[in-house]
Design a protein around this motif. Structure first.
Motif, short mmCIF file in Angstrom:
data_model
loop_
_atom_site.label_atom_id
_atom_site.label_comp_id
_atom_site.label_asym_id
_atom_site.label_seq_id
_atom_site.Cartn_x
_atom_site.Cartn_y
_atom_site.Cartn_z
N GLU A 50 0.83 -1.21 0.00
CA GLU A 50 0.00 0.00 0.00
C GLU A 50 0.87 1.26 0.00
OE1 GLU A 50 -2.59 -0.52 3.31
OE2 GLU A 50 -4.09 -1.65 2.14
N LEU B 169 2.05 1.62 -3.53
CA LEU B 169 0.93 2.00 -4.40
C LEU B 169 0.65 3.49 -4.31
CD1 LEU B 169 -1.32 1.11 -6.31
CD2 LEU B 169 -2.74 0.62 -4.30
N ARG B 170 0.72 4.05 -3.11
CA ARG B 170 0.47 5.49 -2.97
C ARG B 170 1.46 6.30 -3.80
NH1 ARG B 170 -0.84 4.02 2.40
NH2 ARG B 170 1.30 4.35 3.11
N ARG C 227 0.64 5.86 -7.65
CA ARG C 227 -0.58 6.59 -8.00
C ARG C 227 -0.31 8.09 -8.05
NH1 ARG C 227 -4.84 3.52 -4.06
NH2 ARG C 227 -5.88 2.14 -5.58
N ASP C 228 0.37 8.61 -7.02
CA ASP C 228 0.62 10.04 -6.92
C ASP C 228 1.49 10.55 -8.07
OD1 ASP C 228 -0.86 10.07 -4.62
OD2 ASP C 228 0.86 10.17 -3.25
N GLY D 107 1.62 9.16 -11.17
CA GLY D 107 1.10 8.80 -12.48
C GLY D 107 1.82 7.65 -13.16
N ASP D 108 2.45 6.80 -12.38
CA ASP D 108 3.17 5.64 -12.93
C ASP D 108 2.16 4.49 -13.08
OD1 ASP D 108 4.79 3.47 -13.49
OD2 ASP D 108 6.36 4.05 -12.08
N THR D 109 1.47 4.48 -14.22
CA THR D 109 0.39 3.51 -14.40
C THR D 109 0.91 2.08 -14.48
OG1 THR D 109 0.49 3.89 -16.79
CG2 THR D 109 -1.11 5.18 -15.54
N THR E 189 1.68 1.06 -10.98
CA THR E 189 0.42 1.06 -10.24
C THR E 189 -0.32 -0.26 -10.48
OG1 THR E 189 0.17 3.46 -10.27
CG2 THR E 189 -1.84 2.17 -10.01
N LEU F 49 -1.12 -3.09 -7.69
CA LEU F 49 -2.51 -3.48 -7.44
C LEU F 49 -2.66 -5.00 -7.54
CD1 LEU F 49 -4.35 -0.69 -9.45
CD2 LEU F 49 -4.65 -1.12 -7.00
N GLU G 268 -9.60 -2.23 -10.66
CA GLU G 268 -8.82 -1.01 -10.88
C GLU G 268 -7.59 -1.29 -11.73
OE1 GLU G 268 -6.37 2.47 -8.45
OE2 GLU G 268 -7.56 1.00 -7.32
N THR H 186 -6.64 0.42 -15.23
CA THR H 186 -5.37 1.13 -15.35
C THR H 186 -4.59 0.68 -16.59
OG1 THR H 186 -5.23 1.34 -12.95
CG2 THR H 186 -3.19 1.63 -14.16
#
Length: 723
Positions: free
Chosen positions: A649, A652-653, A656-657, A659-661, A664, A668, A690, A694
């Motif tokens: 987690e 993941l934060r 996400r913050d 923009g590394d899809t 991410t 996930l 999700e 993504t």
């Protein structure tokens, strides 16, 4: 001794473990492998190293079968897990589905004469009743005698016999100084012709052979293995599939291959004249009647030499006889008729055995314009001094017959001298240094591992990352040859720069068997000339990566440790952290979870000590987030799922913050796997959804298929809980 039921259970477990292990070419396969390792640890109650040999695989399967026999609930849990893994691997490509295209042979020679007995022998072997042994013929003869042409001609004539296609691969492609193609590289070439993507092919050589045999088991195929060198090279490619016929083409009838021998010797004078009559019109042949005896003597019954001689049949023939090499004689006669610029290109491009070169390469070596170089190459192909093939990028590419290249190289030494040949080779090396560094930098601009483009000549530009990667893929064979060339020329700096530019190929396109010899050279040269430096550390890290992907884990460990030592000695903290991370990733692959976690912690400590002036400092936050993800994976393997979830987690934060899809979606997936380990399908499902969203539009078919398999598992478990 196990009872029959236990033996059946062992076999079933072995099948699942083997299938998951062979699917590690794509990221979904790696997830399946890690998940399987975690499940094995839970069953055993302790860490179990990943099996690397058939015997080790059987030992793990026996241990698991014993547990299942005493615990029906555990057996049921494994059955559900195995179904999920099988479904995930198949959904991610493990089914080895064939493409819609029907593979075909190269265009056959239009003029073909005689060889009736050889054709009959091939007919008999192809129609022989299946008895469990390979249908196999060894067509052999001196260079220029038409062995390859015979195989292709027979295959084209018998196309209806092979409705699933006809495959052709060159085992003599010049990816190294010895001009011998590795079996693994040839197997991948054959599988691509069958429509199997690289991501579906196993990583280890042994698994690749077995995978190929499964792919062709029920197919009606002709497979031509051209320019073979030995039985050892051919053996991994053989199959006893009842409807597959294989033709091996070689210079000599080498021992060790249980095949029908099909010798191909010189044409008789009568058949030689018949071949010339097919190529020329009757008046031209009649006009040349007086010259025929000397032409026939010089050509020595070689179909290649006769085809080369036909256009100049009425011109004076050079003195001398064909001797033992009519191909060389034909090349010399044709060479004497070339204009000066075309002759110079013919000589200088032969100084090294480049697998396939284009007009741009020839222009760089000779100083001609690309347009003039293209015209010279076309002319050389027209007179049979070069052979032309269409490459995947649409460019015409050329290569020499082996005997013709030897002639051209000898003429280059004679007419251009050692200095001229060395200068031509140096210009080609400069080209490949410039091309590789520019393309690598544009294919992977964010990577500190890729060397900067050459400032002296200006970077080559590409329209996108994809185009730059495609350029590296198209030139991969030449780049490997350039590394060999640089080593022999005493130019270690060029060899190392090209090797470091192979990183995007390793990371994004695989080709590990092909690249391995070059990477070994690069690491050896870096140690010899720049020991204990970041340069040496980088090359050992790249070598460790490729060896890991090839499942040569002991060698990979040696290289990862060598990389870490060099990077630490040089004070290159970013490289030191990366090498330690590589070792941790190897430990994950080996199911050595505690050691993996320790490696990631050690890599994090190195990153924490980095100074603002260190190379790669800007990359540290992302690198720390990746280490958090890796720690979460290691903790999951250890069964510490709650701690795993917390680490994942945190990673993941960050992704996400920023923009590394890509990362991410990967994180996930890790989180969803962890929740499924805890039987928390309600928490896993939204993470799966999700991740799928993504990845929309990112060409991540294998990852998405794996996620869909996870979603199906959620549904199945939810249904089971409600019944």
């Amino acid at each position: 001794m196990l009872d029959p039921i236990s033996l059946s259970a062992v076999s079933a477990v072995t099948t699942v473990l083997g299938a998951v292990g062979s699917g590690m070419a794509n990221e979904a396969g790696k997830w399946a492998w890690e998940s399987t390792g975690g499940f094995v640890r839970r069953i055993a109650g302790q860490e179990v190293p990943a099996p690397t040999t058939p015997d080790e695989l059987d030992d793990v399967a026996r241990m698991m079968a014993d547990r299942f026999r005493n615990d029906p609930q555990l057996a049921a849990s494994w059955s559900a897990f195995a179904a999920r893994m099988n479904g995930g691997v198949r959904g991610a490509g493990g089914g080895a589905a064939f493409g819609s295209g029907r593979p075909s042979l190269p265009v056959p020679t239009r003029f073909f004469t005689d060889r009736k007995e050889a054709l009959k022998t091939l007919d008999r072997e192809a129609s022989r009743r299946a008895d469990g042994t390979p249908r196999l013929a060894l067509v052999h003869g001196a260079e220029g005698m038409g062995t390859s042409e015979l195989a292709v001609h027979w295959g084209t004539r018998q196309a209806a016999r092979f409705p699933d296609g006809q495959l052709h691969t060159d085992l003599g492609a010049s990816f190294g100084p010895e001009g011998v193609r590795e079996p693994g590289t040839a197997l991948r070439d054959l599988l691509r012709q069958l429509g199997v993507p690289d991501e579906e092919m196993p990583t280890s050589a042994a698994q690749l052979s077995e995978f190929f045999r499964r792919c062709v088991a029920d197919r009606k195929l002709l497979i031509i293995l051209d320019h073979a060198h030995s039985a050892a090279q051919v053996r991994p490619l053989l199959t006893s599939a009842p409807a597959v016929f294989m033709i091996v083409v070689a210079r000599n009838p080498f021992p060790g291959l249980d095949a029908v021998r099909v010798p191909v010797g010189p044409l008789t004078d009568k058949d030689a004249v018949r071949l010339l009559a097919k190529i020329l019109d009757k008046p031209a042949l009649a006009e040349a009647r007086a010259a025929l005896p000397s032409v026939l003597a010089r050509c020595g019954g070689s179909p290649y030499a006769l085809r080369a001689a036909a256009p100049r049949l009425t011109a004076p023939v050079s003195a001398g006889s064909a001797g033992d090499d009519p191909v060389r004689g034909a090349a010399e006669d044709t060479y004497r008729l070339l204009d000066a610029a075309t002759a110079r290109l013919y000589r200088l491009m032969a100084v090294r055995a480049w697998p396939a070169f284009d007009a741009a390469s020839a222009a760089d070596v000779t100083g001609a314009t690309p347009e003039d170089a293209a015209a010279h190459l076309e002319k050389l192909a027209d007179v049979l001094l070069l052979e032309c093939t269409a490459a995947a990028d649409g460019r015409a590419r050329y290569h020499y017959r082996a005997a013709v290249r030897r002639h051209a190289e000898a003429v280059a030494v004679r007419e251009d001298g050692i200095a001229g040949c060395s200068a031509a080779m140096a210009r080609m090396l400069t080209r490949y240094v410039d091309l590789s560094t520019s393309a690598a930098h544009q294919a992977l601009p964010e990577s500190w591992r890729v060397p900067a483009p050459s400032a002296a000549h200006g970077p080559r530009t590409y329209g996108s990352r994809g185009e730059a990667l495609d350029a590296l893929i198209a030139e991969a064979g030449n780049l490997v040859q350039a590394v060999h060339c640089a080593e022999e020329a005493g130019d270690p700096a060029s060899a190392v720069r090209i090797c470091r530019s192979l990183w995007p190929l390793q990371l994004k396109a695989g080709h590990h068997e092909m690249l391995l010899p070059a990477l070994r050279i690069g690491a050896r040269l870096a140690d010899a000339h720049w020991p204990g430096t970041a340069e040496a550390g980088a090359l050992h890290a790249q070598l460790a990566h490729t060896l890991t992907e090839l499942r040569r884990w002991e060698e990979a460990e040696t290289e990862a440790l060598a990389s870490a030592r060099s990077e630490e000695a040089s004070g290159h903290r970013r490289g030191h952290a990366s090498a330690t991370e590589f070792l941790g990733l190897l430990r994950l692959r080996q199911w050595r979870w505690r050691e993996a976690y320790a490696c990631f912690d050690a890599a994090g400590t190195v990153l924490d000590a980095m100074l603002p002036t260190d190379e790669g400092t800007a990359d540290v936050p992302r690198a720390q987030a990746l280490l958090e993800r890796h720690r979460g994976r290691a903790l999951r393997g250890m069964g510490r799922t709650e701690e795993s979830r917390e680490r994942l987690e945190t990673a993941l934060r960050y992704f996400r913050d920023h923009g590394d899809t890509y990362n991410t979606a990967r994180t996930l997936t890790d989180l969803a796997e962890t929740h499924l380990d805890m039987s928390e399908t309600g928490a896993a499902r939204p993470l799966i959804e999700e991740a799928i969203m993504t990845l929309d539009g990112q060409s991540a078919e294998y990852h998405v298929a794996y996620l869909r398999g996870m979603r199906e598992r959620c549904t199945a478990e939810e249904r089971r809980d409600t019944t």
